[in-house]
Write a protein that holds these residues in place. Structure first.
Motif, short mmCIF file in Angstrom:
data_model
loop_
_atom_site.label_atom_id
_atom_site.label_comp_id
_atom_site.label_asym_id
_atom_site.label_seq_id
_atom_site.Cartn_x
_atom_site.Cartn_y
_atom_site.Cartn_z
N GLU A 1 -9.93 6.91 -7.40
CA GLU A 1 -11.15 6.08 -7.36
C GLU A 1 -10.86 4.63 -7.74
N HIS B 1 0.84 -1.20 0.00
CA HIS B 1 0.00 0.00 0.00
C HIS B 1 0.87 1.25 0.00
N THR C 1 -5.42 -12.40 -5.74
CA THR C 1 -6.19 -12.55 -4.50
C THR C 1 -7.61 -13.02 -4.80
N ARG C 2 -8.21 -12.45 -5.84
CA ARG C 2 -9.58 -12.83 -6.16
C ARG C 2 -9.63 -14.27 -6.66
N GLY D 1 -8.96 2.82 -5.06
CA GLY D 1 -9.84 2.44 -3.95
C GLY D 1 -10.56 1.15 -4.25
N GLY D 2 -11.03 0.99 -5.48
CA GLY D 2 -11.68 -0.26 -5.87
C GLY D 2 -10.73 -1.43 -5.84
N TRP E 1 -7.99 -1.77 -3.91
CA TRP E 1 -7.68 -2.14 -2.53
C TRP E 1 -8.86 -2.87 -1.87
N SER E 2 -10.07 -2.46 -2.18
CA SER E 2 -11.22 -3.11 -1.54
C SER E 2 -11.51 -4.46 -2.16
N GLY E 3 -11.32 -4.61 -3.47
CA GLY E 3 -11.64 -5.87 -4.15
C GLY E 3 -10.50 -6.86 -4.23
N GLY E 4 -9.26 -6.34 -4.13
CA GLY E 4 -8.10 -7.22 -4.23
C GLY E 4 -7.60 -7.34 -5.65
#
Length: 365
Positions: free
Chosen positions: A326, A301, A339-340, A329-330, A332-335
């Motif tokens: 923006e 990060h 990771t997904r 931010g998506g 970091w929140s979704g990976g």
């Protein structure tokens, strides 16, 4: 997306290599059929090394809104062409399922398979290449000499290839490991002048250990076809949003480097750059990266934040800063994609076919 910067925006084009998979999630060798029946409305589609993949390419665009739309249109067009042959496209850096790829039956690709053995046979990997316009070769080389320290964070945020031959590789981007087998792949030294750059390329061709100039696989290079710097370090991104973010940051890097062309380029040993890229491929956004300001470990990060700070003025001047914020931010929140994919595998009790199918769904969102 928002932003109305007043600076002249460099145009950006994005090339994406996409897997062709069947409805069971396994890669299928349909590229010849898909490309043979492609229609103009499907957009520009091309072969890659393997019959299990195709490549899309956007036209050059100036705004992130245009770039984002073009990426989505390219993916939709590729799926329309694949639909005619009961195939799906999937933005996967490597196939979650084990498969020996099928080399495209073109002379150059067959020569590569014969000359380079297992390295060529195991290149069912998909990357994303971002072309950013430069004024001329002099500006392009000045950019190449200055962006190297920041390419590893781009690899980390694009990381989307955790599986290899049916197993979890332990890497966020195992594609980067497979790709690094090519002897011309990776970071480069300082060139200083266009003459020195072209002499280096000519010298590689003269060794006879590559087929032609097209096999100069530097992580960033001068395009042989367009007046651009081509940044080649990234996995194909799972989502169009991440691909748009990659394009924005790549353009920001090029613009920032061009503005600093009269200042000394950073003197970073190639072995440090290579190690930073290895770390990014191993960790993705899930662990430490090497911070280009210190070359010591730091949280992903923080390193991505440092990248944004490095290009902040360029992003703001082009009106891209709010959109990048923006999109980050998506992310970091979704990976990241790796990771997904691992999350999907856990939800499916390790069913990697289900991972591939979910990736195909995500590709078109």
């Amino acid at each position: 997306m928002s932003g109305t910067g007043t600076a002249t925006r460099r145009t950006v084009g994005v090339e994406e290599e996409l897997m062709l998979i069947g409805h069971d999630g396994a890669p299928i060798p349909r590229a010849r059929d898909v490309l043979g029946s492609a229609e103009p409305a499907d957009g520009p589609l091309e072969h890659e090394l393997m019959e299990e993949q195709i490549e899309t390419a956007t036209a050059p665009h100036s705004t992130l809104e245009e770039i984002a739309a073009a990426i989505r249109e390219g993916r939709a067009g590729a799926q329309a062409a694949a639909d005619r042959h009961d195939a799906r496209i999937a933005a996967l850096g490597t196939s979650p399922l084990a498969l020996a790829g099928t080399t495209v039956g073109k002379l150059r690709y067959l020569l590569a398979r014969a000359e380079f053995g297992l390295t060529a046979r195991e290149q069912l990997t998909s990357g994303c290449h971002v072309h950013v316009a430069v004024a001329d070769d002099a500006e392009g080389v000045a950019v190449l000499d200055r962006i190297g320290p920041w390419l590893a964070p781009l690899l980390a945020l694009s990381s989307n290839s955790p599986y290899w031959m049916g197993d979890d590789s332990g890497y966020a981007s195992f594609r980067s490991q497979v790709w690094s087998r090519w002897h011309t792949a990776g970071p480069t030294r300082h060139f200083g002048t266009p003459e020195a750059y072209h002499a280096a390329v000519d010298g590689l061709v003269a060794t006879g250990t590559i087929l032609d100039e097209g096999m100069v696989y530097f992580d960033a290079r001068l395009s042989a076809r367009y007046p651009t710097v081509e940044i080649r370090v990234a996995d194909v991104c799972l989502s169009a949003d991440i691909a748009t973010l990659l394009a924005a940051l790549a353009r920001g890097l090029v613009e920032t480097a061009a503005r600093a062309a009269d200042a000394p380029a950073p003197d970073v040993p190639v072995e440090i750059l290579r190690t930073a890229l290895w770390r990014a491929g191993r960790s993705g956004l899930g662990g430490d990266l090497l911070d280009p300001r210190t070359w010591r470990p730091a949280a992903a990060h923080d390193v991505v934040g440092a990248l944004v700070d490095h290009v902040r003025d360029a992003l703001a001047d082009m009106g891209d800063l709010d959109t990048v914020t923006e999109l980050l931010g998506g992310l970091w929140s979704g990976g990241d994609g790796a990771t997904r994919q691992r999350s999907w595998a856990a939800e499916a009790d390790g069913d990697l076919a289900a991972v591939a199918r979910r990736a195909a769904d995500a590709t078109l969102l």
